[in-house]
Design a protein around this motif. Structure first.
Motif, mmCIF file in Angstrom:
data_model
loop_
_atom_site.group_PDB
_atom_site.id
_atom_site.type_symbol
_atom_site.label_atom_id
_atom_site.label_comp_id
_atom_site.label_asym_id
_atom_site.label_seq_id
_atom_site.Cartn_x
_atom_site.Cartn_y
_atom_site.Cartn_z
ATOM 1 N N ALA A 15 -3.978 6.012 5.786
ATOM 2 C CA ALA A 15 -4.555 5.692 4.466
ATOM 3 C C ALA A 15 -3.707 6.268 3.334
ATOM 4 O O ALA A 15 -3.448 5.592 2.328
ATOM 5 N N VAL A 16 -3.249 7.505 3.483
ATOM 6 C CA VAL A 16 -2.401 8.125 2.461
ATOM 7 C C VAL A 16 -1.085 7.352 2.337
ATOM 8 O O VAL A 16 -0.624 7.054 1.224
ATOM 9 N N LEU A 17 -0.482 7.013 3.460
ATOM 10 C CA LEU A 17 0.780 6.279 3.438
ATOM 11 C C LEU A 17 0.611 4.892 2.817
ATOM 12 O O LEU A 17 1.437 4.461 2.012
ATOM 13 N N LEU A 18 -0.463 4.200 3.185
ATOM 14 C CA LEU A 18 -0.724 2.880 2.597
ATOM 15 C C LEU A 18 -0.875 2.976 1.084
ATOM 16 O O LEU A 18 -0.268 2.202 0.344
ATOM 17 N N ASP A 19 -1.688 3.920 0.625
ATOM 18 C CA ASP A 19 -1.877 4.096 -0.821
ATOM 19 C C ASP A 19 -0.546 4.352 -1.519
ATOM 20 O O ASP A 19 -0.261 3.783 -2.572
ATOM 21 N N HIS A 20 0.262 5.206 -0.925
ATOM 22 C CA HIS A 20 1.542 5.557 -1.541
ATOM 23 C C HIS A 20 2.480 4.349 -1.622
ATOM 24 O O HIS A 20 3.028 4.049 -2.686
#
Length: 195
Positions: A80-85
Motif C-alpha cells: 500500500a505504501v509503495l502503491l501510494d508513492h
C-alpha cells in the motif's frame, strides 16, 4: 499499477518490483529511521513500525521485517505504501533528486577511507569489473547489492547490502561464490572478507 513481490534468500526480506525505475544510478540502503529521513518513501516504510531496513535498487525496493514479524500481515501494508508513492509520482528523496546517493565507487566507502595502492591498479580494475559484471547483477536479483571496499595484501573487502546484508547465506556467498570467482580470474586474490 501492480507491484510484484519476490522472496529473497533472506527470509526477513522481500523484494518489491513496481514495474518502473526506482533509482536512476547506484543504490541506497537505509538501516534506521534516522537514515530514512532522506527519503519520504523510506520514512513511510519505517513508520509502519515493523521495518528494520529499506534498500533501493535500480528497479526494486527491498524491505526487511523486524525479527518475529510475519510477512502475511506486513506485506499488504508495504504494498500500500509503495502503491501510494509510485502512483502519486512523489520524489524518492527529499529535494527530489537521487544525485549523490549512489553508493558504489565512492572514495569515502573504501576500507578505512584509504585508496587502494596504485601499484595494484590493474588487479583492482579486474576485481571491480568482475564485481560489476558478474556479481552485482546476481546479488541484485536477490534484492541487494555488494560494494567494493578495498584490496589489501591479497584480501578483497566487500560489504553486502539490502536483502544480502542479513541473509543467513551471505557468508557462504562471500566465501564460496564470490571468493571462488575472484580467485579463478584474478590470481592475486587470496581471500574475500566482509567489511
Amino acid at each position: 499499477m501492480y507491484i510484484e513481490t519476490e522472496a529473497t534468500p533472506n527470509p526477513s526480506t522481500l523484494k518489491f518490483l513496481p514495474g518502473r525505475q526506482v533509482m536512476t544510478a547506484g543504490t541506497r540502503e537505509f538501516t534506521s529511521p534516522e537514515a530514512a529521513e532522506a527519503s519520504p518513501l523510506a520514512q513511510m516504510l519505517f513508520d509502519l513500525g515493523d521495518v528494520t531496513g529499506v534498500f533501493f535498487g535500480t528497479d526494486f525496493v527491498s524491505v526487511t521485517a523486524a525479527p518475529g514479524v510475519e510477512w502475511a500481515s506486513l506485506k499488504p501494508q508495504v504494498v500500500a505504501v509503495l502503491l501510494d508513492h509510485f502512483i502519486s509520482e512523489a520524489p524518492l528523496f527529499n529535494g527530489g533528486d537521487a544525485t549523490g546517493f549512489s553508493v558504489p565507487g565512492d572514495v569515502d566507502d573504501l576500507l578505512d577511507g584509504q585508496a587502494d595502492d596504485p601499484a595494484h591498479a590493474d588487479v583492482v580494475a579486474q576485481i571491480r569489473d568482475l564485481i560489476d559484471t558478474r556479481v552485482r547483477p546476481a546479488v541484485a536479483n536477490d534484492g541487494g547489492d555488494i560494494i567494493y571496499r578495498g584490496f589489501r595484501e591479497g584480501v578483497v573487502y566487500l560489504t553486502m547490502q539490502g536483502a544480502c546484508s542479513g541473509c543467513p547465506s551471505s557468508s557462504a556467498t562471500l566465501k564460496h561464490g564470490i571468493e571462488g570467482l575472484l580467485k579463478h580470474y584474478v590470481p592475486e586474490v587470496t581471500e574475500v572478507r566482509a567489511a
